[in-house]
Motif scaffolding. Structure first.
Motif, PDB file in Angstrom:
ATOM      1  N   ILE A 275       7.505   8.617   1.005  1.00  0.00           N
ATOM      2  CA  ILE A 275       7.595   8.333   2.428  1.00  0.00           C
ATOM      3  C   ILE A 275       8.391   7.042   2.565  1.00  0.00           C
ATOM      4  CG2 ILE A 275       6.295   7.682   4.489  1.00  0.00           C
ATOM      5  CD1 ILE A 275       3.994   9.424   3.357  1.00  0.00           C
ATOM      6  N   LEU A 276       9.469   7.095   3.321  1.00  0.00           N
ATOM      7  CA  LEU A 276      10.337   5.937   3.488  1.00  0.00           C
ATOM      8  C   LEU A 276      10.450   5.581   4.967  1.00  0.00           C
ATOM      9  CD1 LEU A 276      13.207   7.079   1.112  1.00  0.00           C
ATOM     10  CD2 LEU A 276      11.333   5.519   0.579  1.00  0.00           C
ATOM     11  N   PHE A 277      10.579   4.301   5.260  1.00  0.00           N
ATOM     12  CA  PHE A 277      10.788   3.833   6.617  1.00  0.00           C
ATOM     13  C   PHE A 277      11.414   2.457   6.559  1.00  0.00           C
ATOM     14  CE2 PHE A 277       6.656   2.243   5.436  1.00  0.00           C
ATOM     15  CZ  PHE A 277       6.634   0.951   5.926  1.00  0.00           C
ATOM     16  N   GLY A 278      11.948   2.003   7.675  1.00  0.00           N
ATOM     17  CA  GLY A 278      12.543   0.681   7.740  1.00  0.00           C
ATOM     18  C   GLY A 278      11.984  -0.096   8.916  1.00  0.00           C
TER      19      GLY A 278
ATOM     20  N   GLN B  18       0.835  -1.209   0.000  1.00  0.00           N
ATOM     21  CA  GLN B  18       0.000   0.000   0.000  1.00  0.00           C
ATOM     22  C   GLN B  18       0.868   1.257   0.000  1.00  0.00           C
ATOM     23  OE1 GLN B  18      -3.338   0.230  -0.390  1.00  0.00           O
ATOM     24  NE2 GLN B  18      -3.177  -1.956  -0.772  1.00  0.00           N
ATOM     25  N   LEU B  19       1.956   1.237   0.756  1.00  0.00           N
ATOM     26  CA  LEU B  19       2.846   2.393   0.785  1.00  0.00           C
ATOM     27  C   LEU B  19       3.486   2.607  -0.583  1.00  0.00           C
ATOM     28  CD1 LEU B  19       4.146   4.680   2.374  1.00  0.00           C
ATOM     29  CD2 LEU B  19       5.998   3.097   2.941  1.00  0.00           C
ATOM     30  N   GLU B  20       3.841   1.525  -1.270  1.00  0.00           N
ATOM     31  CA  GLU B  20       4.424   1.636  -2.609  1.00  0.00           C
ATOM     32  C   GLU B  20       3.431   2.296  -3.572  1.00  0.00           C
ATOM     33  OE1 GLU B  20       6.239  -1.271  -6.052  1.00  0.00           O
ATOM     34  OE2 GLU B  20       6.363  -1.923  -3.969  1.00  0.00           O
ATOM     35  N   LYS B  21       2.170   1.911  -3.506  1.00  0.00           N
ATOM     36  CA  LYS B  21       1.136   2.531  -4.348  1.00  0.00           C
ATOM     37  C   LYS B  21       0.969   4.006  -3.998  1.00  0.00           C
ATOM     38  CE  LYS B  21      -1.510  -1.715  -4.953  1.00  0.00           C
ATOM     39  NZ  LYS B  21      -2.747  -2.425  -4.621  1.00  0.00           N
ATOM     40  N   PHE B  22       0.929   4.301  -2.705  1.00  0.00           N
ATOM     41  CA  PHE B  22       0.780   5.678  -2.241  1.00  0.00           C
ATOM     42  C   PHE B  22       1.959   6.533  -2.703  1.00  0.00           C
ATOM     43  CE2 PHE B  22       1.249   8.908   1.193  1.00  0.00           C
ATOM     44  CZ  PHE B  22       0.076   9.596   0.955  1.00  0.00           C
ATOM     45  N   ASN B  23       3.171   5.983  -2.626  1.00  0.00           N
ATOM     46  CA  ASN B  23       4.348   6.719  -3.083  1.00  0.00           C
ATOM     47  C   ASN B  23       4.332   6.941  -4.592  1.00  0.00           C
ATOM     48  OD1 ASN B  23       5.607   7.383  -0.683  1.00  0.00           O
ATOM     49  ND2 ASN B  23       6.723   5.453  -0.563  1.00  0.00           N
ATOM     50  N   GLY B  24       3.717   6.024  -5.332  1.00  0.00           N
ATOM     51  CA  GLY B  24       3.545   6.236  -6.778  1.00  0.00           C
ATOM     52  C   GLY B  24       2.694   7.465  -7.046  1.00  0.00           C
TER      53      GLY B  24
END
Length: 104
Positions: free
Chosen positions: A21-24, A5-11
């Motif tokens: 938005i990046l996090f580990g 979901q974060l990958e889609k949002f970052n797209g």
């Protein structure tokens, strides 16, 4: 999952000219102590122990290695499939090299 979901949002953010938005996340399994620490005015719930320290040191490597998720060997041994080894690394304060895994 959440990472997908974060990958889609970052797209979407990229198309809008915004930075991603990046996090580990560092996953490890082991013994720890948990509970409330502090005073009545400033009470915090916390966890302490070597397992916590190791998870934090694994998480620290996510930025250096360019992955969002790193998993310890101990954690990987308790799940089925979907992870791949990315090598062994020296973690601060841990004597032996630690094999780490990711899902990416």
């Amino acid at each position: 999952g959440a990472l997908d979901q974060l990958e889609k949002f970052n797209g979407i953010r990229k198309k809008q000219g915004k930075i991603p938005i990046l996090f580990g996340i560092g996953l490890h399994v082991g013994r720890l102590i948990y509970g409330n620490v502090g005073t009545v005015d400033r009470l915090e719930f916390t966890v302490i122990g070597m397992a916590v320290n190791q998870a934090e040191r694994i998480e620290r490597l996510t930025k250096k290695l360019g992955v969002s998720l790193l998993i310890s060997c101990e954690f990987a041994n308790n799940i089925t499939g979907g992870v791949k080894s990315i090598g062994a690394f020296q973690l601060q304060g841990i004597n032996q090299m630690q094999e780490l895994f990711t899902n990416e």
